[in-house]
Design a protein around this motif. Sequence first.
Motif, PDB file in Angstrom:
ATOM      1  N   ILE A   1       0.840  -1.201   0.000  1.00 49.35           N
ATOM      2  CA  ILE A   1       0.000   0.000   0.000  1.00 49.35           C
ATOM      3  C   ILE A   1       0.875   1.251   0.000  1.00 49.35           C
ATOM      4  CG2 ILE A   1      -1.725   1.315   1.309  1.00 49.35           C
ATOM      5  CD1 ILE A   1      -2.726  -1.472   2.362  1.00 49.35           C
ATOM      6  N   GLN A   2       1.925   1.247   0.813  1.00 49.89           N
ATOM      7  CA  GLN A   2       2.849   2.382   0.853  1.00 49.89           C
ATOM      8  C   GLN A   2       3.539   2.567  -0.496  1.00 49.89           C
ATOM      9  OE1 GLN A   2       5.266   1.208   4.198  1.00 49.89           O
ATOM     10  NE2 GLN A   2       3.870   2.126   5.693  1.00 49.89           N
ATOM     11  N   ASP A   3       3.928   1.466  -1.127  1.00 49.61           N
ATOM     12  CA  ASP A   3       4.543   1.545  -2.458  1.00 49.61           C
ATOM     13  C   ASP A   3       3.575   2.151  -3.476  1.00 49.61           C
ATOM     14  OD1 ASP A   3       6.862   0.435  -1.480  1.00 49.61           O
ATOM     15  OD2 ASP A   3       6.497  -1.573  -2.305  1.00 49.61           O
ATOM     16  N   ALA A   4       2.304   1.723  -3.386  1.00 54.69           N
ATOM     17  CA  ALA A   4       1.294   2.257  -4.306  1.00 54.69           C
ATOM     18  C   ALA A   4       1.092   3.755  -4.076  1.00 54.69           C
ATOM     19  CB  ALA A   4      -0.024   1.508  -4.141  1.00 54.69           C
ATOM     20  N   LEU A   5       1.084   4.164  -2.821  1.00 55.32           N
ATOM     21  CA  LEU A   5       0.939   5.595  -2.509  1.00 55.32           C
ATOM     22  C   LEU A   5       2.143   6.382  -3.011  1.00 55.32           C
ATOM     23  CD1 LEU A   5      -0.621   5.385   1.048  1.00 55.32           C
ATOM     24  CD2 LEU A   5      -1.603   6.589  -0.908  1.00 55.32           C
ATOM     25  N   GLN A   6       3.329   5.825  -2.810  1.00 53.49           N
ATOM     26  CA  GLN A   6       4.534   6.497  -3.292  1.00 53.49           C
ATOM     27  C   GLN A   6       4.497   6.633  -4.812  1.00 53.49           C
ATOM     28  OE1 GLN A   6       8.207   4.719  -2.006  1.00 53.49           O
ATOM     29  NE2 GLN A   6       9.454   6.197  -3.106  1.00 53.49           N
ATOM     30  N   GLU A   7       4.069   5.568  -5.490  1.00 55.24           N
ATOM     31  CA  GLU A   7       3.976   5.626  -6.949  1.00 55.24           C
ATOM     32  C   GLU A   7       2.948   6.669  -7.382  1.00 55.24           C
ATOM     33  OE1 GLU A   7       2.666   2.836 -10.707  1.00 55.24           O
ATOM     34  OE2 GLU A   7       3.703   1.876  -9.023  1.00 55.24           O
ATOM     35  N   LEU A   8       1.804   6.683  -6.698  1.00 54.43           N
ATOM     36  CA  LEU A   8       0.760   7.650  -7.033  1.00 54.43           C
ATOM     37  C   LEU A   8       1.281   9.077  -6.914  1.00 54.43           C
ATOM     38  CD1 LEU A   8      -2.231   8.548  -7.538  1.00 54.43           C
ATOM     39  CD2 LEU A   8      -2.497   8.468  -5.045  1.00 54.43           C
ATOM     40  N   PHE A   9       1.842   9.419  -5.763  1.00 54.13           N
ATOM     41  CA  PHE A   9       2.272  10.801  -5.551  1.00 54.13           C
ATOM     42  C   PHE A   9       3.490  11.176  -6.395  1.00 54.13           C
ATOM     43  CE2 PHE A   9      -0.505  10.412  -1.840  1.00 54.13           C
ATOM     44  CZ  PHE A   9      -1.202  11.610  -1.935  1.00 54.13           C
ATOM     45  N   THR A  10       4.337  10.192  -6.681  1.00 57.04           N
ATOM     46  CA  THR A  10       5.472  10.450  -7.576  1.00 57.04           C
ATOM     47  C   THR A  10       4.967  10.779  -8.981  1.00 57.04           C
ATOM     48  OG1 THR A  10       6.913   8.982  -6.308  1.00 57.04           O
ATOM     49  CG2 THR A  10       7.583   9.470  -8.566  1.00 57.04           C
ATOM     50  N   LYS A  11       4.007   9.974  -9.453  1.00 60.03           N
ATOM     51  CA  LYS A  11       3.442  10.223 -10.786  1.00 60.03           C
ATOM     52  C   LYS A  11       2.710  11.565 -10.832  1.00 60.03           C
ATOM     53  CE  LYS A  11       2.878   5.626 -12.721  1.00 60.03           C
ATOM     54  NZ  LYS A  11       1.950   4.619 -13.242  1.00 60.03           N
ATOM     55  N   LEU A  12       1.991  11.879  -9.764  1.00 55.07           N
ATOM     56  CA  LEU A  12       1.280  13.168  -9.725  1.00 55.07           C
ATOM     57  C   LEU A  12       2.261  14.320  -9.887  1.00 55.07           C
ATOM     58  CD1 LEU A  12      -1.313  12.650  -6.840  1.00 55.07           C
ATOM     59  CD2 LEU A  12      -1.829  13.024  -9.260  1.00 55.07           C
TER      60      LEU A  12
END
Length: 197
Positions: A44-55
Amino acid sequence: MRDEQLIWDTFRFGDESSFKMLFEQYYTPLFNYGHKFSADDHLIQDALQELFTKLWKNREAIRETGSVRNYLYKSFRRVLLRMLEVQHRKYEFSPLIEVTNPATEFGYDETIISRERLETIRANLARALEKMSPRQREIIHLRYYAEMEYEEIAVIMQLSPSSTYKLLYKAIDTLRQHLSRKDLFILYSLLSLKNIY
Protein backbone atom coordinates in the motif's frame (compact mmCIF):
# COMPACT_ATOMS: atom_id res chain seq x y z
CA MET A 1 -13.90 22.93 -1.39
CA ARG A 2 -12.77 26.10 -3.16
CA ASP A 3 -9.63 26.11 -1.00
CA GLU A 4 -8.91 22.53 -2.03
CA GLN A 5 -9.41 23.44 -5.70
CA LEU A 6 -6.98 26.33 -5.26
CA ILE A 7 -4.43 23.98 -3.67
CA TRP A 8 -4.94 21.53 -6.55
CA ASP A 9 -4.48 24.23 -9.17
CA THR A 10 -1.34 25.67 -7.56
CA PHE A 11 0.07 22.12 -7.27
CA ARG A 12 -0.55 21.62 -11.00
CA PHE A 13 1.47 24.76 -11.66
CA GLY A 14 4.41 23.44 -9.65
CA ASP A 15 3.86 24.73 -6.10
CA GLU A 16 5.64 22.24 -3.79
CA SER A 17 3.88 23.42 -0.64
CA SER A 18 0.49 22.71 -2.24
CA PHE A 19 1.69 19.26 -3.25
CA LYS A 20 2.82 18.65 0.33
CA MET A 21 -0.59 19.75 1.65
CA LEU A 22 -2.36 17.28 -0.67
CA PHE A 23 0.01 14.53 0.42
CA GLU A 24 -0.53 15.21 4.12
CA GLN A 25 -4.30 15.48 3.77
CA TYR A 26 -4.84 12.33 1.71
CA TYR A 27 -2.05 9.94 2.68
CA THR A 28 -3.78 8.41 5.72
CA PRO A 29 -7.30 8.14 4.21
CA LEU A 30 -5.85 6.53 1.07
CA PHE A 31 -3.68 4.21 3.17
CA ASN A 32 -6.79 3.09 5.11
CA TYR A 33 -8.69 2.64 1.84
CA GLY A 34 -5.83 0.50 0.54
CA HIS A 35 -6.51 -2.00 3.31
CA LYS A 36 -9.81 -2.84 1.63
CA PHE A 37 -7.72 -4.49 -1.10
CA SER A 38 -4.67 -5.82 0.72
CA ALA A 39 -3.34 -6.32 4.24
CA ASP A 40 0.21 -5.67 2.97
CA ASP A 41 1.24 -2.30 4.42
CA HIS A 42 4.40 -2.19 2.31
CA LEU A 43 2.48 -2.74 -0.91
CA ILE A 44 0.00 0.00 0.00
CA GLN A 45 2.85 2.38 0.85
CA ASP A 46 4.54 1.54 -2.46
CA ALA A 47 1.29 2.26 -4.31
CA LEU A 48 0.94 5.59 -2.51
CA GLN A 49 4.53 6.50 -3.29
CA GLU A 50 3.98 5.63 -6.95
CA LEU A 51 0.76 7.65 -7.03
CA PHE A 52 2.27 10.80 -5.55
CA THR A 53 5.47 10.45 -7.58
CA LYS A 54 3.44 10.22 -10.79
CA LEU A 55 1.28 13.17 -9.72
CA TRP A 56 4.32 15.38 -9.21
CA LYS A 57 6.10 14.16 -12.33
CA ASN A 58 3.02 14.63 -14.55
CA ARG A 59 1.59 17.70 -12.80
CA GLU A 60 1.68 19.90 -15.90
CA ALA A 61 -0.42 17.39 -17.88
CA ILE A 62 -3.03 16.93 -15.15
CA ARG A 63 -6.31 18.66 -15.89
CA GLU A 64 -8.71 20.45 -13.61
CA THR A 65 -11.06 18.23 -11.64
CA GLY A 66 -14.46 18.75 -10.10
CA SER A 67 -13.44 16.73 -7.04
CA VAL A 68 -9.86 16.37 -5.86
CA ARG A 69 -10.88 13.57 -3.51
CA ASN A 70 -12.53 11.54 -6.29
CA TYR A 71 -9.52 12.04 -8.54
CA LEU A 72 -7.08 10.82 -5.89
CA TYR A 73 -9.17 7.85 -4.73
CA LYS A 74 -9.79 6.69 -8.29
CA SER A 75 -6.12 7.13 -9.27
CA PHE A 76 -4.91 5.34 -6.15
CA ARG A 77 -7.35 2.49 -6.69
CA ARG A 78 -6.05 2.03 -10.25
CA VAL A 79 -2.38 2.04 -9.15
CA LEU A 80 -2.97 -0.38 -6.28
CA LEU A 81 -5.04 -2.85 -8.31
CA ARG A 82 -2.41 -2.84 -11.05
CA MET A 83 0.31 -3.59 -8.48
CA LEU A 84 -1.79 -6.41 -7.02
CA GLU A 85 -2.23 -7.90 -10.50
CA VAL A 86 1.48 -7.69 -11.22
CA GLN A 87 2.28 -9.53 -8.00
CA HIS A 88 -0.47 -12.11 -8.69
CA ARG A 89 -2.13 -11.34 -5.42
CA LYS A 90 -5.63 -12.43 -4.63
CA TYR A 91 -8.13 -9.54 -4.54
CA GLU A 92 -9.31 -9.56 -0.92
CA PHE A 93 -10.28 -7.30 1.95
CA SER A 94 -9.44 -7.34 5.62
CA PRO A 95 -11.95 -9.40 7.60
CA LEU A 96 -12.86 -6.30 9.61
CA ILE A 97 -13.31 -2.84 8.23
CA GLU A 98 -10.96 -1.00 10.56
CA VAL A 99 -12.75 -2.06 13.71
CA THR A 100 -9.56 -3.36 15.28
CA ASN A 101 -9.21 -0.36 17.56
CA PRO A 102 -12.62 1.09 18.37
CA ALA A 103 -11.16 3.85 20.53
CA THR A 104 -9.29 5.22 17.54
CA GLU A 105 -11.72 4.42 14.77
CA PHE A 106 -15.01 5.28 16.39
CA GLY A 107 -14.03 7.88 18.97
CA TYR A 108 -15.30 5.27 21.41
CA ASP A 109 -16.29 6.50 24.84
CA GLU A 110 -16.85 3.88 27.51
CA THR A 111 -19.64 5.96 29.01
CA ILE A 112 -21.62 5.54 25.77
CA ILE A 113 -21.30 1.79 25.31
CA SER A 114 -19.78 -1.00 27.36
CA ARG A 115 -16.68 -2.74 26.10
CA GLU A 116 -18.48 -6.10 26.26
CA ARG A 117 -21.36 -4.80 24.13
CA LEU A 118 -18.91 -3.39 21.59
CA GLU A 119 -17.13 -6.75 21.37
CA THR A 120 -20.45 -8.43 20.59
CA ILE A 121 -21.18 -5.89 17.86
CA ARG A 122 -17.67 -6.33 16.43
CA ALA A 123 -18.09 -10.12 16.31
CA ASN A 124 -21.47 -9.79 14.58
CA LEU A 125 -20.04 -7.21 12.19
CA ALA A 126 -17.16 -9.55 11.33
CA ARG A 127 -19.64 -12.31 10.48
CA ALA A 128 -21.66 -9.93 8.33
CA LEU A 129 -18.58 -8.73 6.47
CA GLU A 130 -17.50 -12.32 5.76
CA LYS A 131 -20.81 -12.82 3.96
CA MET A 132 -20.28 -9.76 1.75
CA SER A 133 -18.54 -9.65 -1.60
CA PRO A 134 -15.31 -7.61 -1.85
CA ARG A 135 -17.24 -4.90 -3.76
CA GLN A 136 -19.86 -4.71 -1.01
CA ARG A 137 -17.14 -4.27 1.62
CA GLU A 138 -15.52 -1.58 -0.50
CA ILE A 139 -18.75 0.37 -0.90
CA ILE A 140 -19.42 0.19 2.87
CA HIS A 141 -15.95 1.66 3.45
CA LEU A 142 -16.40 4.47 0.91
CA ARG A 143 -19.90 5.41 2.11
CA TYR A 144 -19.52 5.16 5.88
CA TYR A 145 -15.80 5.49 6.60
CA ALA A 146 -14.69 7.85 3.83
CA GLU A 147 -18.15 9.51 3.96
CA MET A 148 -18.47 9.81 0.20
CA GLU A 149 -21.63 10.66 -1.68
CA TYR A 150 -23.18 8.16 -4.10
CA GLU A 151 -21.97 10.08 -7.15
CA GLU A 152 -18.38 10.01 -5.87
CA ILE A 153 -18.57 6.29 -5.14
CA ALA A 154 -19.96 5.61 -8.62
CA VAL A 155 -16.97 7.38 -10.19
CA ILE A 156 -14.38 5.60 -8.04
CA MET A 157 -15.89 2.14 -8.41
CA GLN A 158 -16.77 2.71 -12.07
CA LEU A 159 -20.46 1.99 -11.55
CA SER A 160 -23.64 3.63 -12.76
CA PRO A 161 -25.53 5.58 -10.06
CA SER A 162 -28.31 2.96 -10.02
CA SER A 163 -25.78 0.12 -9.63
CA THR A 164 -24.18 2.05 -6.76
CA TYR A 165 -27.50 2.27 -4.91
CA LYS A 166 -28.22 -1.41 -5.53
CA LEU A 167 -24.78 -2.54 -4.35
CA LEU A 168 -25.01 -0.47 -1.16
CA TYR A 169 -28.55 -1.71 -0.50
CA LYS A 170 -27.38 -5.33 -0.77
CA ALA A 171 -24.45 -4.63 1.58
CA ILE A 172 -26.75 -2.97 4.13
CA ASP A 173 -29.22 -5.83 3.79
CA THR A 174 -26.42 -8.24 4.69
CA LEU A 175 -25.65 -6.14 7.77
CA ARG A 176 -29.33 -6.21 8.75
CA GLN A 177 -29.35 -10.00 8.57
CA HIS A 178 -26.48 -10.27 11.06
CA LEU A 179 -27.00 -7.26 13.34
CA SER A 180 -30.01 -6.39 15.43
CA ARG A 181 -31.70 -3.02 14.91
CA LYS A 182 -30.19 -1.83 18.18
CA ASP A 183 -26.68 -2.93 17.13
CA LEU A 184 -27.11 -1.25 13.75
CA PHE A 185 -28.17 1.97 15.49
CA ILE A 186 -25.17 1.82 17.84
CA LEU A 187 -22.81 1.11 14.93
CA TYR A 188 -24.24 4.01 12.94
CA SER A 189 -23.92 6.31 15.98
CA LEU A 190 -20.30 5.32 16.48
CA LEU A 191 -19.53 5.95 12.81
CA SER A 192 -21.17 9.36 13.09
CA LEU A 193 -19.02 10.21 16.12
CA LYS A 194 -15.71 9.02 14.70
CA ASN A 195 -14.66 12.43 13.37
CA ILE A 196 -15.59 14.32 16.54
CA TYR A 197 -12.84 12.94 18.80
